[in-house]
Every structure is written in structure tokens, then in C-alpha cells.
Design a protein around this motif. Sequence first.
Motif: not given
Length: 126
Positions: A79-103
Motif C-alpha cells: 500500500q504505502t510504497k506504490p501510493t508514494v510512487a504514484m503521488i511522486e509521479s504526479l508532482f514531478q515537473i517534467d518538461t515534455p519533449q517537443k516533438k515535430p509534427l508529422i506534416l
Amino acid sequence: MDSFITIRFKRQTAKRFQQFSKKHFKSHTEAMATMLDFFFYNEISPRERLGPTGRTIEANLKKRINAVIAIMKDMEKTQTKPTVAMIESLFQIDTPQKKPLILEKKFTEEKKEVRFQEKRNSNNKL
């Protein structure tokens, strides 16, 4: 000074009482008086069992403590470790990589290569 009276005990019981009395009290009279007072004030009979001894209580407590530890470890894993991992993943600020459009075409990356060239003859001069 108080007078003494004789009481008849079996030899084995008298020896046990003398050893006990010498170990814990100054005199045999003091030992006997203290034992009688103990039973009188606590309102118990010498033939009663007072319940489990300290060793059996300690063993039972150790078993229960071990069971509680096992439950806590299981809760932490499931219970505790998976919940903490999920909450940490929600609060991580990760800049998304800008992918070029296909067109979208990138002209800067494309290199224009000439695949065919005209062959120049040195004989045919204009």
C-alpha cells in the motif's frame, strides 16, 4: 521478649523454609509473618494459581509483536510504497519533449543532393 512455640513440619518442608528464610529475611519468624500478611492483605489462597508467569507473558508478547511487524511490512509493500510512487509521479515537473509534427518538414535538415549531372564533353565545345 516473646515466647516461642514449636510447630511440627516434615523435615523436607522445614529445610526448604529455612533456606528460603535465610535467603530473604533476618529470622524465621519474620519470614512466616510476612508470608501470612501477604496472603491476608491480598485476599488470596496459597493454593490459587496467580495466572501466567512472566516468561509466558513475554513469549506471548513477542509473538504478537512479530505478527504486528509482519503486518506493517506487508502494508508498506502493498500500500504505502506504490501510493508514494504514484503521488511522486504526479508532482514531478517534467518538461515534455517537443516533438515535430508529422506534416511539418524541416528544410534545414534536408540536404539537397544532386543525383544526376550532365556529362560535359570536351569535344563538343560550343
